[in-house]
Scaffold this active site. Structure first.
Site, PDB file in Angstrom:
ATOM      1  N   SER A 247       0.853  -1.178   0.000  1.00  0.00           N
ATOM      2  CA  SER A 247       0.000   0.000   0.000  1.00  0.00           C
ATOM      3  C   SER A 247       0.892   1.232   0.000  1.00  0.00           C
ATOM      4  O   SER A 247       1.997   1.221   0.535  1.00  0.00           O
ATOM      5  CB  SER A 247      -0.905   0.012   1.223  1.00  0.00           C
ATOM      6  OG  SER A 247      -0.166   0.339   2.380  1.00  0.00           O
ATOM      7  N   LYS A 248       0.402   2.257  -0.627  1.00  0.00           N
ATOM      8  CA  LYS A 248       1.201   3.472  -0.738  1.00  0.00           C
ATOM      9  C   LYS A 248       1.446   4.065   0.649  1.00  0.00           C
ATOM     10  O   LYS A 248       2.504   4.596   0.936  1.00  0.00           O
ATOM     11  CB  LYS A 248       0.474   4.482  -1.619  1.00  0.00           C
ATOM     12  CG  LYS A 248       1.356   5.649  -2.018  1.00  0.00           C
ATOM     13  CD  LYS A 248       0.667   6.524  -3.038  1.00  0.00           C
ATOM     14  CE  LYS A 248       1.546   7.709  -3.406  1.00  0.00           C
ATOM     15  NZ  LYS A 248       0.887   8.587  -4.366  1.00  0.00           N
ATOM     16  N   ARG A 249       0.426   3.933   1.483  1.00  0.00           N
ATOM     17  CA  ARG A 249       0.547   4.505   2.817  1.00  0.00           C
ATOM     18  C   ARG A 249       1.702   3.849   3.585  1.00  0.00           C
ATOM     19  O   ARG A 249       2.491   4.509   4.230  1.00  0.00           O
ATOM     20  CB  ARG A 249      -0.766   4.292   3.578  1.00  0.00           C
ATOM     21  CG  ARG A 249      -0.859   5.010   4.901  1.00  0.00           C
ATOM     22  CD  ARG A 249      -2.248   4.828   5.497  1.00  0.00           C
ATOM     23  NE  ARG A 249      -2.602   3.414   5.675  1.00  0.00           N
ATOM     24  CZ  ARG A 249      -2.101   2.644   6.647  1.00  0.00           C
ATOM     25  NH1 ARG A 249      -1.268   3.137   7.515  1.00  0.00           N
ATOM     26  NH2 ARG A 249      -2.452   1.375   6.727  1.00  0.00           N
ATOM     27  N   GLY A 252       5.053   3.495   0.366  1.00  0.00           N
ATOM     28  CA  GLY A 252       5.541   4.627  -0.405  1.00  0.00           C
ATOM     29  C   GLY A 252       5.263   4.586  -1.897  1.00  0.00           C
ATOM     30  O   GLY A 252       4.430   3.824  -2.381  1.00  0.00           O
TER      31      GLY A 252
END
Length: 500
Positions: A247-249, A252
């Site tokens: 996940s981007k959260r 990154g």
RNA sequence: GGCCCCAUAGUCCAGUGGUUAGGACGCGGGCCUUUCAAGCCUGAGGCACGGGUUCAAUUCCCGUUGGGGCUACCA
């Protein structure tokens, strides 16, 4: 097999996930290989989280990757009336029923069962939580209700064949009588996907393995609707290095397709890399790993998709490992070997953004420009390298890498005097070429007693600001005599300001 | 917890009832060179574990362990 219809159906609630990109690619490849139709559908029914910005990101990402769609984008929200109508149809045929139990009540029943030693309790029938007469009373009072699907429990296991995971048989007692329509009458995902895929006549549902467990419910829905069940092909997931879902959260920018474009990755390289995640073109001892889009279309098949999840290795805290090293290596290969005519459309915007583009590159300087690109890209990794490492070749305004200055200029103080001398000799050459520059330099090295290596590296850094790059003499040819001479003369100033 | 799925080097993928278990990325070493995130050569590193089946299991079966997914009036 021109009847093959596949789709990619992301929910536009943020960035464009690389896993989604691979799902899109596989669906696209399948459609293209079979001369079928590829449909793009945006599952925008989560009004809280869906945004236009996210829709744009997905559309841009798809275009960037070259995954063109034949139909759509279809907006799921526009099909809501159909979903509701289908629910009504199920209600009419008895395949679904109204349920007046509140979420709290069904939740409590679940908890109670769990406490009583039945951890796999399911909502298995209209009266399994609230007695029918009580529900009738609530109905009479106009109490809110949901529509639940009546899972057939006496007709044996739900069966379907997954083209990747093989035959599946699920005990219907493992399935809740799931909710089709909320209290407010709005359809839930399980109903909507089925209706939308039906509406688009999707023949092959290719999607992430995270949907495998929900597929039995959908199969049941198709059957209850009297519709043909499509073929399913679930793809293994792409996990983060730690093994968790990416996940981007948490992980990154490496998770977002947009990042790859912004960091100078070529779409063809991205497609190539991603295609190799969970799928292999291996045939008759094939060991090649670089494939053109046409080759991928030709070789792609669902049968060779493996069933185990892949891990993406990268370290968001290490600039060198900003994404999977293999992805970087493949991109480097593309950056170095893609024919310039194909590369230029991708490179031009990068140079423009860096203020390095000159119209002459397309005119008077065309040959020089192209030869220079060929020379410098030999050891480049991304398109962005042209704008930083390659800057000194295309412009007179470029930075001197402090480490290069330290290592190649400051370490040999005599260069402050020798480099300008070299400039004079180069300026005086009757013929200017890599060979004559080399002759001049070696002669100066001999006369001055300074090692040729020191002089050569000093030349490289004075002329390009870098410690690495193409051969120092060919490099001089690319940069041109005038600039080389000027930069050599400027070396003492560079050394002085860096040394101070 | 329940259900489902998965398991070949650090990573991505090949592969076989008997193989020196192969390739790529990464890593180490060497060569070349004026440099290297270049090129060439080379090395290390793997069939998760335990039972079976079999003359023979990395391969087939079962279990264990490990990992993942699903399990909502999210999508």
């Amino acid at each position: 097999m021109s009847s093959s219809r596949t789709r990619f159906a992301p929910s536009p609630t943020g960035y464009f996930h690389v896993g989604g990109a691979r799902t899109a690619l596989f669906s696209w490849l399948y459609a293209r290989q079979h001369g079928g139709t590829f449909v793009l559908r945006l599952e925008d029914t989560d009004r809280e989280r869906s945004t236009q910005a996210s829709i744009d990101i997905i559309l841009e990402g798809m275009s960037w990757l070259g995954l063109d769609w034949d139909e759509g984008p279809i907006y799921q929200s526009q099909n809501l009336p159909d979903h509701v109508a289908k629910a009504a149809q199920l209600l009419a045929t008895g395949a679904a029923y109204r349920c007046y139990a509140t979420p709290a009540e069904s939740g409590a029943a679940r908890e109670a069962a769990k406490a009583a030693g039945n951890p796999s309790w399911k909502y298995t029938g209209p009266d399994c939580v609230i007695a029918l007469d009580e529900q009738a009373r609530r109905a009479a009072q106009g109490a809110p209700s949901v529509v639940r699907f009546r899972v057939p429990r006496s007709t044996g296991p739900v069966q379907f064949r997954d083209l990747v995971y093989g035959d599946q048989a699920i005990d219907p007692n493992e399935l809740d009588d799931f909710v089709l329509l909320r209290t407010d009458g709005s359809p839930l995902y399980m109903l909507s996907v089925v209706c939308d895929d039906l509406l688009s006549q999707i023949s092959h549902v290719i999607r992430g393995q995270d949907h495998l467990s929900n597929t039995p419910k959908q199969v049941l829905l198709y059957q209850a609707l009297g519709a043909p069940v499509p073929q399913f092909a679930h793809l293994p997931l792409i996990m983060a290095a730690g093994g968790e879902k990416m996940s981007k959260r948490k992980h990154g920018d490496a998770v977002s397709v947009t990042t790859y474009r912004d960091r100078g990755v070529l779409p063809a390289a991205m497609v190539n890399f991603i295609a190799l995640l969970g799928w292999s073109p291996a045939s008759e001892g094939e060991t090649r790993e670089i494939f053109t889009r046409a080759e991928l279309i030709e070789r792609f098949n669902l049968e060779r998709i493996n069933r185990s999840n892949a891990k993406f290795t990268f370290d968001q805290h290490d600039a060198r490992k900003w994404t999977d090293p293999k992805a970087q290596a493949i991109n480097a290969e593309y950056v170095r070997t893609t024919p310039l005519d194909e590369l230029l459309p991708h490179l031009r915007p990068v140079l423009l953004a860096a203020g390095l583009w000159q119209d002459e590159f397309d005119g008077a300087q065309r040959d020089w420009f192209r030869a220079t690109l060929e020379l410098i890209r030999e050891r480049f990794w991304t398109l962005l390298d042209f704008a930083d490492q390659g800057r000194a070749y295309l412009s007179d305004e470029f930075p001197y890498d402090p480490k290069a200055v330290q290592k190649n200029l400051l370490k040999e103080p005599r260069l402050a005097a020798l480099l300008p001398q070299l400039a004079d000799r180069v300026a005086g050459l009757t013929a200017y070429s890599a060979d004559t520059v080399e002759e001049a330099l070696r002669a100066l090295a001999e006369e001055s007693g300074v090692g040729a290596g020191a002089l050569i590296n000093g030349l490289r850094t004075a002329v390009t600001g870098q410690a690495v790059g193409p051969g120092a003499f060919v490099l001089c040819e690319a940069v041109g005599r005038e600039r080389v001479v000027a930069r050599l003369r400027g070396a003492p100033a560079v050394m002085a300001s860096a040394g101070a």
